[in-house]
Scaffold this motif. Structure first.
Motif, PDB file in Angstrom:
ATOM      1  N   GLN A 662       0.842  -1.198   0.000  1.00  0.00           N
ATOM      2  CA  GLN A 662       0.000   0.000   0.000  1.00  0.00           C
ATOM      3  C   GLN A 662       0.874   1.244   0.000  1.00  0.00           C
ATOM      4  O   GLN A 662       1.910   1.293   0.661  1.00  0.00           O
ATOM      5  CB  GLN A 662      -0.928   0.014   1.228  1.00  0.00           C
ATOM      6  N   LEU A 663       0.435   2.252  -0.768  1.00  0.00           N
ATOM      7  CA  LEU A 663       1.087   3.557  -0.764  1.00  0.00           C
ATOM      8  C   LEU A 663       0.026   4.602  -0.485  1.00  0.00           C
ATOM      9  O   LEU A 663      -0.890   4.790  -1.281  1.00  0.00           O
ATOM     10  CB  LEU A 663       1.759   3.847  -2.107  1.00  0.00           C
ATOM     11  N   ASP A 664       0.105   5.224   0.663  1.00  0.00           N
ATOM     12  CA  ASP A 664      -0.849   6.259   1.049  1.00  0.00           C
ATOM     13  C   ASP A 664      -0.031   7.415   1.620  1.00  0.00           C
ATOM     14  O   ASP A 664       0.188   7.503   2.819  1.00  0.00           O
ATOM     15  CB  ASP A 664      -1.843   5.714   2.081  1.00  0.00           C
ATOM     16  N   HIS A 665       0.455   8.272   0.691  1.00  0.00           N
ATOM     17  CA  HIS A 665       1.391   9.334   1.057  1.00  0.00           C
ATOM     18  C   HIS A 665       0.910  10.080   2.308  1.00  0.00           C
ATOM     19  O   HIS A 665      -0.249  10.447   2.409  1.00  0.00           O
ATOM     20  CB  HIS A 665       1.525  10.316  -0.107  1.00  0.00           C
ATOM     21  N   PRO A 666       1.807  10.237   3.335  1.00  0.00           N
ATOM     22  CA  PRO A 666       3.262  10.019   3.310  1.00  0.00           C
ATOM     23  C   PRO A 666       3.709   8.670   3.874  1.00  0.00           C
ATOM     24  O   PRO A 666       4.761   8.581   4.482  1.00  0.00           O
ATOM     25  CB  PRO A 666       3.771  11.161   4.194  1.00  0.00           C
ATOM     26  N   PHE A 667       2.907   7.615   3.735  1.00  0.00           N
ATOM     27  CA  PHE A 667       3.267   6.313   4.278  1.00  0.00           C
ATOM     28  C   PHE A 667       3.336   5.261   3.170  1.00  0.00           C
ATOM     29  O   PHE A 667       2.593   5.320   2.198  1.00  0.00           O
ATOM     30  CB  PHE A 667       2.245   5.868   5.326  1.00  0.00           C
ATOM     31  N   THR A 668       4.231   4.283   3.357  1.00  0.00           N
ATOM     32  CA  THR A 668       4.306   3.126   2.472  1.00  0.00           C
ATOM     33  C   THR A 668       4.308   1.880   3.341  1.00  0.00           C
ATOM     34  O   THR A 668       5.077   1.784   4.302  1.00  0.00           O
ATOM     35  CB  THR A 668       5.582   3.144   1.614  1.00  0.00           C
ATOM     36  N   THR A 669       3.442   0.913   3.012  1.00  0.00           N
ATOM     37  CA  THR A 669       3.305  -0.303   3.821  1.00  0.00           C
ATOM     38  C   THR A 669       3.880  -1.498   3.075  1.00  0.00           C
ATOM     39  O   THR A 669       3.607  -1.692   1.890  1.00  0.00           O
ATOM     40  CB  THR A 669       1.830  -0.555   4.167  1.00  0.00           C
ATOM     41  N   TYR A 670       4.672  -2.304   3.805  1.00  0.00           N
ATOM     42  CA  TYR A 670       5.305  -3.494   3.233  1.00  0.00           C
ATOM     43  C   TYR A 670       4.906  -4.733   4.034  1.00  0.00           C
ATOM     44  O   TYR A 670       4.675  -4.658   5.252  1.00  0.00           O
ATOM     45  CB  TYR A 670       6.840  -3.379   3.274  1.00  0.00           C
ATOM     46  N   GLU A 671       4.853  -5.862   3.357  1.00  0.00           N
ATOM     47  CA  GLU A 671       4.784  -7.159   4.021  1.00  0.00           C
ATOM     48  C   GLU A 671       6.152  -7.805   3.883  1.00  0.00           C
ATOM     49  O   GLU A 671       6.704  -7.876   2.772  1.00  0.00           O
ATOM     50  CB  GLU A 671       3.707  -8.049   3.395  1.00  0.00           C
ATOM     51  N   VAL A 672       6.708  -8.271   5.023  1.00  0.00           N
ATOM     52  CA  VAL A 672       8.065  -8.808   5.036  1.00  0.00           C
ATOM     53  C   VAL A 672       8.046 -10.200   5.661  1.00  0.00           C
ATOM     54  O   VAL A 672       7.485 -10.395   6.747  1.00  0.00           O
ATOM     55  CB  VAL A 672       9.023  -7.908   5.855  1.00  0.00           C
ATOM     56  N   ASP A 673       8.638 -11.184   4.975  1.00  0.00           N
ATOM     57  CA  ASP A 673       8.835 -12.520   5.538  1.00  0.00           C
ATOM     58  C   ASP A 673      10.271 -12.624   6.023  1.00  0.00           C
ATOM     59  O   ASP A 673      11.218 -12.364   5.261  1.00  0.00           O
ATOM     60  CB  ASP A 673       8.563 -13.599   4.486  1.00  0.00           C
ATOM     61  N   LEU A 674      10.431 -13.012   7.293  1.00  0.00           N
ATOM     62  CA  LEU A 674      11.749 -13.072   7.919  1.00  0.00           C
ATOM     63  C   LEU A 674      12.039 -14.484   8.405  1.00  0.00           C
ATOM     64  O   LEU A 674      11.171 -15.142   9.008  1.00  0.00           O
ATOM     65  CB  LEU A 674      11.819 -12.110   9.111  1.00  0.00           C
ATOM     66  N   GLN A 675      13.277 -14.939   8.197  1.00  0.00           N
ATOM     67  CA  GLN A 675      13.693 -16.252   8.698  1.00  0.00           C
ATOM     68  C   GLN A 675      14.278 -16.041  10.100  1.00  0.00           C
ATOM     69  O   GLN A 675      15.418 -15.611  10.253  1.00  0.00           O
ATOM     70  CB  GLN A 675      14.732 -16.855   7.747  1.00  0.00           C
ATOM     71  N   VAL A 676      13.453 -16.305  11.113  1.00  0.00           N
ATOM     72  CA  VAL A 676      13.843 -16.015  12.497  1.00  0.00           C
ATOM     73  C   VAL A 676      14.101 -17.310  13.257  1.00  0.00           C
ATOM     74  O   VAL A 676      13.681 -18.400  12.837  1.00  0.00           O
ATOM     75  CB  VAL A 676      12.750 -15.192  13.212  1.00  0.00           C
ATOM     76  N   GLN A 677      14.769 -17.173  14.429  1.00  0.00           N
ATOM     77  CA  GLN A 677      15.091 -18.348  15.237  1.00  0.00           C
ATOM     78  C   GLN A 677      13.867 -18.829  16.014  1.00  0.00           C
ATOM     79  O   GLN A 677      13.539 -20.007  16.024  1.00  0.00           O
ATOM     80  CB  GLN A 677      16.227 -18.013  16.207  1.00  0.00           C
ATOM     81  N   ASP A 678      13.161 -17.870  16.659  1.00  0.00           N
ATOM     82  CA  ASP A 678      12.015 -18.244  17.478  1.00  0.00           C
ATOM     83  C   ASP A 678      11.186 -17.002  17.767  1.00  0.00           C
ATOM     84  O   ASP A 678      11.459 -15.912  17.237  1.00  0.00           O
ATOM     85  CB  ASP A 678      12.478 -18.911  18.783  1.00  0.00           C
ATOM     86  N   LEU A 679      10.173 -17.147  18.617  1.00  0.00           N
ATOM     87  CA  LEU A 679       9.274 -16.041  18.929  1.00  0.00           C
ATOM     88  C   LEU A 679      10.010 -14.888  19.598  1.00  0.00           C
ATOM     89  O   LEU A 679       9.743 -13.711  19.317  1.00  0.00           O
ATOM     90  CB  LEU A 679       8.139 -16.541  19.837  1.00  0.00           C
ATOM     91  N   ALA A 680      10.960 -15.214  20.486  1.00  0.00           N
ATOM     92  CA  ALA A 680      11.710 -14.158  21.173  1.00  0.00           C
ATOM     93  C   ALA A 680      12.516 -13.329  20.164  1.00  0.00           C
ATOM     94  O   ALA A 680      12.582 -12.093  20.259  1.00  0.00           O
ATOM     95  CB  ALA A 680      12.634 -14.777  22.222  1.00  0.00           C
ATOM     96  N   HIS A 681      13.101 -14.013  19.181  1.00  0.00           N
ATOM     97  CA  HIS A 681      13.860 -13.324  18.139  1.00  0.00           C
ATOM     98  C   HIS A 681      12.950 -12.384  17.346  1.00  0.00           C
ATOM     99  O   HIS A 681      13.279 -11.220  17.090  1.00  0.00           O
ATOM    100  CB  HIS A 681      14.504 -14.372  17.218  1.00  0.00           C
ATOM    101  N   LEU A 682      11.764 -12.877  16.971  1.00  0.00           N
ATOM    102  CA  LEU A 682      10.807 -12.071  16.214  1.00  0.00           C
ATOM    103  C   LEU A 682      10.332 -10.872  17.031  1.00  0.00           C
ATOM    104  O   LEU A 682      10.171  -9.763  16.507  1.00  0.00           O
ATOM    105  CB  LEU A 682       9.619 -12.936  15.795  1.00  0.00           C
ATOM    106  N   THR A 683      10.127 -11.079  18.330  1.00  0.00           N
ATOM    107  CA  THR A 683       9.670  -9.989  19.199  1.00  0.00           C
ATOM    108  C   THR A 683      10.724  -8.894  19.313  1.00  0.00           C
ATOM    109  O   THR A 683      10.407  -7.698  19.321  1.00  0.00           O
ATOM    110  CB  THR A 683       9.332 -10.538  20.597  1.00  0.00           C
ATOM    111  N   ARG A 684      12.023  -9.290  19.414  1.00  0.00           N
ATOM    112  CA  ARG A 684      13.103  -8.292  19.470  1.00  0.00           C
ATOM    113  C   ARG A 684      13.127  -7.440  18.195  1.00  0.00           C
ATOM    114  O   ARG A 684      13.342  -6.232  18.238  1.00  0.00           O
ATOM    115  CB  ARG A 684      14.458  -8.983  19.666  1.00  0.00           C
ATOM    116  N   ILE A 685      12.915  -8.099  17.061  1.00  0.00           N
ATOM    117  CA  ILE A 685      12.905  -7.361  15.788  1.00  0.00           C
ATOM    118  C   ILE A 685      11.749  -6.372  15.758  1.00  0.00           C
ATOM    119  O   ILE A 685      11.907  -5.208  15.350  1.00  0.00           O
ATOM    120  CB  ILE A 685      12.807  -8.346  14.606  1.00  0.00           C
ATOM    121  N   LEU A 686      10.560  -6.798  16.189  1.00  0.00           N
ATOM    122  CA  LEU A 686       9.398  -5.904  16.239  1.00  0.00           C
ATOM    123  C   LEU A 686       9.674  -4.707  17.142  1.00  0.00           C
ATOM    124  O   LEU A 686       9.349  -3.557  16.807  1.00  0.00           O
ATOM    125  CB  LEU A 686       8.168  -6.655  16.744  1.00  0.00           C
TER     126      LEU A 686
END
Length: 701
Positions: A662-686
């Motif tokens: 989605q592009l709704d100036h002044p914002f752009t939205t992305y969907e990203v797939d990440l290869q993470v170790q576990d939930l804790a790793h994903l939470t740190r990234i967030l």
């Protein structure tokens, strides 16, 4: 069909010094080369190039153009080559013939690509020498005159549509109104046969009832002007069916409601008499408000000059009157061809895209910036259509734009760099939104910023082909640059997994194996997830992935996923709807004959109901590595995508997919797939994403 001596005599009438021998050779050459070929009408094929040459003599064009008209189909339809043409008729004629020839190589392309490629080559050749366009228009006009002989209705319709969309507007843009009107009429007859017949029948009825009304009105106009001491020539005519049909469509009215079916032309001796005649007509009959246009002081882009007005004649009859000098009329009817008409000493060899044909510069820029055939056709049609408005810079420079144009279109018309740096605009001294449509006579001031760049959101309101082509190209380049930045960071992680030191030599060899030219191409492919890590590793060091199973994470020290609750040996898939990672509470669903599908306990698909058996599952302690999906909204400014990539790199995570949703100036939205170790790793990234000034919002999907 013109005989050989008749054609030569026509040229000699206006150009006594023409090379008679070359014209005779060209005539004989085309007759010999086309031989027994015939047209759909049954006529000898060479009758077509001879008739096109005759059209060129009507325009009094130079001998090279006449020879080109005679030879324009020999390379495409016979065994003759461009080299043969050059040997027999010289390099200038060969270059012109090459420009006009429709290349047979593109006949196997899909229709839209074929049309686009044809147009691309044609525009480039036209920019080198405008005579290519003049011959091509003559070629198309004669083909339209004989179109009814083609039996295939789809082919007739395709040729008529191409004529209406491209060649008639091109004829208008070079001021060849006679060609434009006839092309439109012939194409209209093919594309809308029922409407054409209906309007023709109505016109026939009017002609049957007409008791010399057109001549009477013309005589009244002439008498009124003669009494004022003006010596003029007045002619009247009815508008042709396509012009009437277009007016009916634009105004949403019936034939009976179209009141200005008759148009009159007043020809004077000089420019001052044009304005004097206008004053007399407005004093004699009531002028209709909003119908006066002065194309003498502000000519159209194609050089067209005339005064237009509409009058209320007797019995509330509306008539359109055009007032111009005889010289203006000659140039208006034949446009650019009038500038090429033979004069003592002959014309120059080429007409470059400046002055009267400055719009060619825009067309060539569109050719360079269009991404694919559909874009090229769309942008070119936008660039050559005819309804125009006039706007001024604060210093008084005049620019013509299509109706509906905005300040952004104006900025790109002034200069591509100005358009790219636009951040705001003033119309007549007042700040306005960039999407504001311009009106005739507006003074437009563009406010620019050094760090500004074209915005994707501008495509929602710009109307010129040049603006759309340039914006799309800039957005593509920006996206490519930012994805390449991400890819470069991810490449470092991939290279670290290879069991050898990777230097410049290994990268160069990898590019050759992947059939890529530059490292940036590889970085872009990685950043846009168009290439897998395994492919990159194998290209850097062939054989290094032979012992690794497909789909396994290759980071040293990691173990494969393991799930408690499954029967040993039973296959499973991680559900793409919720992307579970180690640490999530999970449940399995199983259908007969299918793998177990692993979902998070709060997956929306489970809540909506799944017709399958449920299995209670949990991760084992050694489970490491899975793909998590995030939705990240960034502020739409330079560097934000690169900062997000930096956060991923710092947290040792591999991006497996990235897409703008989605592009709704002044914002752009992305969907990203990440290869993470576990939930804790994903939470740190967030958490790291949410702490960044570049990120407006970050959520797990």
């Amino acid at each position: 069909m013109l005989r050989q001596y008749e054609l030569v005599e026509r040229v000699k009438e206006y150009d006594p010094d023409a090379d008679e021998a070359m014209l005779n050779r060209a005539y004989v050459y085309t007759v010999q080369k086309h031989g027994t070929q015939t047209r759909a009408s049954g006529d000898p094929y060479f009758s077509h190039p001879v008739e096109v040459a005759g059209l060129m003599t009507d325009l009094k064009l130079d001998q090279e153009t006449i020879a080109t008209a005679l030879l324009h189909d020999t390379v495409e339809d016979t065994l003759a080559t461009i080299d043969d043409i050059e040997i027999n008729f010289g390099p200038k004629v060969a270059r012109l013939v090459d420009g006009v020839t429709k290349l047979s190589k593109i006949e196997q392309m899909p229709e839209n690509e074929r049309a686009a490629e044809n147009l691309r080559k044609f525009l480039l050749a036209m920019s080198e020498d405008i005579r290519v366009l003049l011959v091509k228009l003559g070629d198309r006009l004669h083909n339209m005159r004989t179109l009814h002989f083609i039996k295939n209705p789809d082919k007739r319709s395709r040729i008529a549509r191409e004529t209406m969309d491209i060649y008639a507007p091109l004829a208008e843009r070079v001021g060849m109104y006679e060609y434009m009107r006839e092309m439109q009429l012939l194409a209209f007859e093919q594309l809308e046969p029922e409407a054409y017949r209906t309007i023709e029948n109505r016109l026939d009825q009017l002609r049957a009832l007409d008791t010399g009304q057109v001549d009477a009105i013309a005589l009244d106009i002439k008498h009124a002007l003669a009494e004022a001491g003006l010596k003029v020539e007045v002619t009247g005519r009815e508008k042709h069916p396509y012009s009437i049909w277009r007016k009916m469509a634009e105004r949403h009215v019936s034939f009976e409601q179209v009141t200005d079916i008759m148009a009159f032309r007043v020809l004077t001796d000089d420019e001052a008499d044009c304005y004097a005649a206008l004053g007399v007509l407005h004093q004699t009959w009531q002028a209709l408000p909003g119908k006066f246009k002065d194309y003498i002081s502000t000519p159209k882009t194609n050089g067209y000059r005339s005064l237009h007005t509409s009058l209320m004649y007797e019995n509330s009859m509306r008539v359109e009157v055009q007032i111009r000098t005889r010289e203006m009329h000659r140039r208006n009817e034949f446009g650019l061809a009038a500038h090429w008409a033979y004069k003592q000493g002959g014309p120059s060899n080429t007409v470059k895209p400046d002055g009267q044909v400055g719009w060619l510069r825009d067309l060539i820029e569109i050719v360079d910036t269009s991404h694919d055939p559909e874009e090229l056709l769309e942008h070119t049609k936008l660039a050559i259509y005819q309804d125009r408005i006039f706007a001024f810079t604060p210093k008084g420079a005049l620019f013509q734009l299509p109706k509906g144009a905005t300040p952004v279109d104006f900025a790109f018309a002034v200069h591509s760099d100005l358009g790219a740096q636009t951040v705001g605009a003033k119309i007549n001294g007042r700040h306005v939104p960039l999407r504001t449509p311009l009106a005739n006579g507006d003074v437009v001031e563009i406010i620019k910023g050094k760090e500004a760049e074209p915005q994707l959101s501008w495509l929602a309101f710009v109307v010129t082909g040049k603006a759309r082509a340039t914006i799309r190209r800039a957005v593509r380049l920006k996206e490519r640059f930012e994805l390449a930045e991400i890819g470069q960071k991810l490449y470092q992680e991939i290279a670290a997994k290879v069991p050898a030191k990777i230097g410049k030599k290994a990268l160069t060899e990898a590019l050759e194996r992947l059939d890529m030219e530059e490292a940036e191409d590889l970085y872009y492919a990685i950043g846009s997830a168009k290439i897998e890590d395994r492919e990159v590793m194998e290209a850097l060091l062939p054989g290094c992935t032979d012992e690794l199973p497909e789909g396994q994470d290759w980071t040293p020290g990691k173990k494969a996923l393991s799930i408690r609750g499954l029967t040993p040996g039973v296959g499973f898939d991680l559900a793409p709807c919720c992307h579970p990672v180690p640490g999530d509470r999970i449940v399995g669903t199983r259908r007969s004959g299918a793998k177990v599908e692993v979902h998070t306990i709060d997956c929306h698909r489970l809540a909506s109901g799944i017709d399958s058996d449920w299995i209670d599952l949990s991760w084992t302690q050694q489970s490491v590595g899975a793909v998590g999906r995030l939705c990240v909204t960034l502020y739409d400014r330079p560097g934000t995508l690169a900062e997000m990539a930096g956060i991923f790199a710092k947290n040792n995570v591999n991006v497996t997919s990235l897409s703008q949703v989605q592009l709704d100036h002044p914002f752009t939205t992305y969907e990203v797939d990440l290869q993470v170790q576990d939930l804790a790793h994903l939470t740190r990234i967030l958490s790291a994403l949410r702490a960044s000034d570049s990120v407006a919002q970050a959520e797990r999907i």
